[in-house]
Design an enzyme around this catalytic site. Sequence first.
Site, PDB file in Angstrom:
ATOM      1  N   LYS A  17      39.885  24.236  48.134  1.00 33.30           N
ATOM      2  CA  LYS A  17      38.491  23.928  47.808  1.00 33.30           C
ATOM      3  C   LYS A  17      38.350  23.181  46.488  1.00 33.30           C
ATOM      4  O   LYS A  17      37.451  22.347  46.329  1.00 33.30           O
ATOM      5  CB  LYS A  17      37.667  25.206  47.805  1.00 33.30           C
ATOM      6  CG  LYS A  17      37.430  25.799  49.197  1.00 33.30           C
ATOM      7  CD  LYS A  17      36.549  27.026  49.116  1.00 33.30           C
ATOM      8  CE  LYS A  17      36.146  27.505  50.504  1.00 33.30           C
ATOM      9  NZ  LYS A  17      37.279  27.945  51.313  1.00 33.30           N
TER      10      LYS A  17
ATOM     11  N   GLU B 197      30.693  29.657  41.538  1.00 32.19           N
ATOM     12  CA  GLU B 197      29.557  28.806  41.880  1.00 32.19           C
ATOM     13  C   GLU B 197      28.264  29.597  41.709  1.00 32.19           C
ATOM     14  O   GLU B 197      28.259  30.827  41.830  1.00 32.19           O
ATOM     15  CB  GLU B 197      29.634  28.347  43.342  1.00 32.19           C
ATOM     16  CG  GLU B 197      30.688  27.320  43.643  1.00 32.19           C
ATOM     17  CD  GLU B 197      30.680  26.896  45.101  1.00 32.19           C
ATOM     18  OE1 GLU B 197      31.315  25.877  45.402  1.00 32.19           O
ATOM     19  OE2 GLU B 197      30.046  27.590  45.933  1.00 32.19           O
TER      20      GLU B 197
ATOM     21  N   HIS C  10      30.404  36.156  57.487  1.00 30.90           N
ATOM     22  CA  HIS C  10      30.620  34.784  57.034  1.00 30.90           C
ATOM     23  C   HIS C  10      31.276  33.915  58.111  1.00 30.90           C
ATOM     24  O   HIS C  10      31.829  32.864  57.808  1.00 30.90           O
ATOM     25  CB  HIS C  10      31.486  34.748  55.767  1.00 30.90           C
ATOM     26  CG  HIS C  10      30.885  35.485  54.616  1.00 30.90           C
ATOM     27  ND1 HIS C  10      29.806  35.022  53.904  1.00 30.90           N
ATOM     28  CD2 HIS C  10      31.215  36.686  54.061  1.00 30.90           C
ATOM     29  CE1 HIS C  10      29.498  35.883  52.950  1.00 30.90           C
ATOM     30  NE2 HIS C  10      30.327  36.899  53.024  1.00 30.90           N
TER      31      HIS C  10
ATOM     32  N   ARG D  50      40.212  19.387  61.164  1.00 26.33           N
ATOM     33  CA  ARG D  50      40.581  19.695  62.556  1.00 26.33           C
ATOM     34  C   ARG D  50      39.341  19.603  63.429  1.00 26.33           C
ATOM     35  O   ARG D  50      38.238  19.343  62.947  1.00 26.33           O
ATOM     36  CB  ARG D  50      41.153  21.110  62.628  1.00 26.33           C
ATOM     37  CG  ARG D  50      40.203  22.152  62.035  1.00 26.33           C
ATOM     38  CD  ARG D  50      40.642  23.561  62.276  1.00 26.33           C
ATOM     39  NE  ARG D  50      39.900  24.523  61.484  1.00 26.33           N
ATOM     40  CZ  ARG D  50      38.688  24.975  61.752  1.00 26.33           C
ATOM     41  NH1 ARG D  50      38.041  24.528  62.818  1.00 26.33           N
ATOM     42  NH2 ARG D  50      38.097  25.878  60.976  1.00 26.33           N
TER      43      ARG D  50
END
Length: 497
Positions: free
Chosen positions: A115, A199, A234, A291
């Site tokens: 990330k 974040e 999630h 993908r």
Amino acid sequence: MKKILVANRGEIALRIMRSAREMGIKTVAVYSEADRTALHVRYADEAVCIGPAASNQSYLLGEKIIEACRTTGATAIHPGYGFLSENAAFARMVKDAGLILIGPTPEAMEVMGNKLSAKAAALKYNIPMVPGTDTAITDVSEARNRAIAVGFPVLIKAAAGGGGKGMRVVEQVSDFEEQMQLAVSEATSAFGDGSVFIERYVSSPRHIEIQILGDTHGNIVHLFERECSIQRRHQKVVEEAPSSILTEDIRQKMGKCAVDVARSVSYTGAGTVEFILDENLDFFFLEMNTRLQVEHPVTEMITGLDLVKEQIRIARGEKLAYTQDDLKINGHALELRVYAEDPENNFLPDIGILQTYRTPKGNGVRVDDGFEQGMEIPVYYDPMIAKLITFGKDRHEAIERMIRAIDEYDITGIKTTLNFGKFVMQHEAFRTGKFDTHFVSKYFNPGQAATETEEEALLAAIASVISLKKQPEVISESQQTAGTASNWRRNRVKFNS
């Protein structure tokens, strides 16, 4: 490219093989001992057993997959999703073996697989980012100070993470140290990498993703967005295309950003750029999945493209046959992931045998599955049974068609997410488009859903009895038994299960 090995199993393996067959390409299945009688094994032109049931002894062993290519003469590998589909080391192994991977380059996988490096690449094009840290943090004191600067609540995320693992929401500074240690520990256990970053926590987020395609000639287009905000743990359960909330202006801006993210790593093949959308309709880059996505069928339905065929054409070196201006949104599509899970028990897997398995039919209904009646759901893999997709001229028709399809989908022997899907489709928040990723925690009461299901079954049974009593005397007893009475028995089974 005359023969492709599909390095996957279940519904996605079948879905890839069907498109390949339509292109005149032969396919090779690989399978574990647990999947010896699986549908993808029977469908393929050839099949090779690559090991025991556990995926780390079969589907995750790149050497065995490459050896299966050598044995069968397959010249290309389609990894599907999951397993080795985003493994840069495997991509290099395929390339070194002189084979073609139907997917992006190892270099693109490496950058976008982390990330933090993905953020760094996206920043080259000034892609909007959620306020936070751009580098990994290991020192707790420094991390706490950075979190205070960002402003609570904050989100601690694993740099190498996915599926919600290594992720912690911290509401106040006093909880920060404990939550960071938990995030680092979980990330280390799950990914072998304890790197985390911070974040600002978006309290009412929408999860929007953009499908992109890039060829080897530098052409990159986006195929519009998918809304993926209905999630549990999630992970997505319901997806749709297009989103009910995006304006055309936001759609164009997000699409351009997605193309730029792909361009930052010279991306080739099919990929998905994920964004978070806040309550002000401001969007921020999350990550890129290198993908094919589980939810790709909804994009196929609204664009008329076969994404697997596009992947194969790109891998063969062909140019995209269209430009961005050629692409239009047509209608609306929904997807429900039909999992062998019990929504009444925190969506825990409910493994067993499909005693009854009948899929819905009719206009605008598509089922991508890898099972049939009498088969067992293996305990070793993801418990998804199928993807139920509906298409309509607009969102309302797609929703009503999904409700009808769920009612016609007949599965006994295990618990599934079908009733949960119907709950979503009928909920006012979903129907009006006023929902976010907290839909399940906000609205889903398992006990209430169970009661509603039982009431529906009881009402159906009562209606069946009334109908039976009203039958004219000219109808024979045998006809009654073959007709309405069978509905009564079926409803009793549903009521008692």
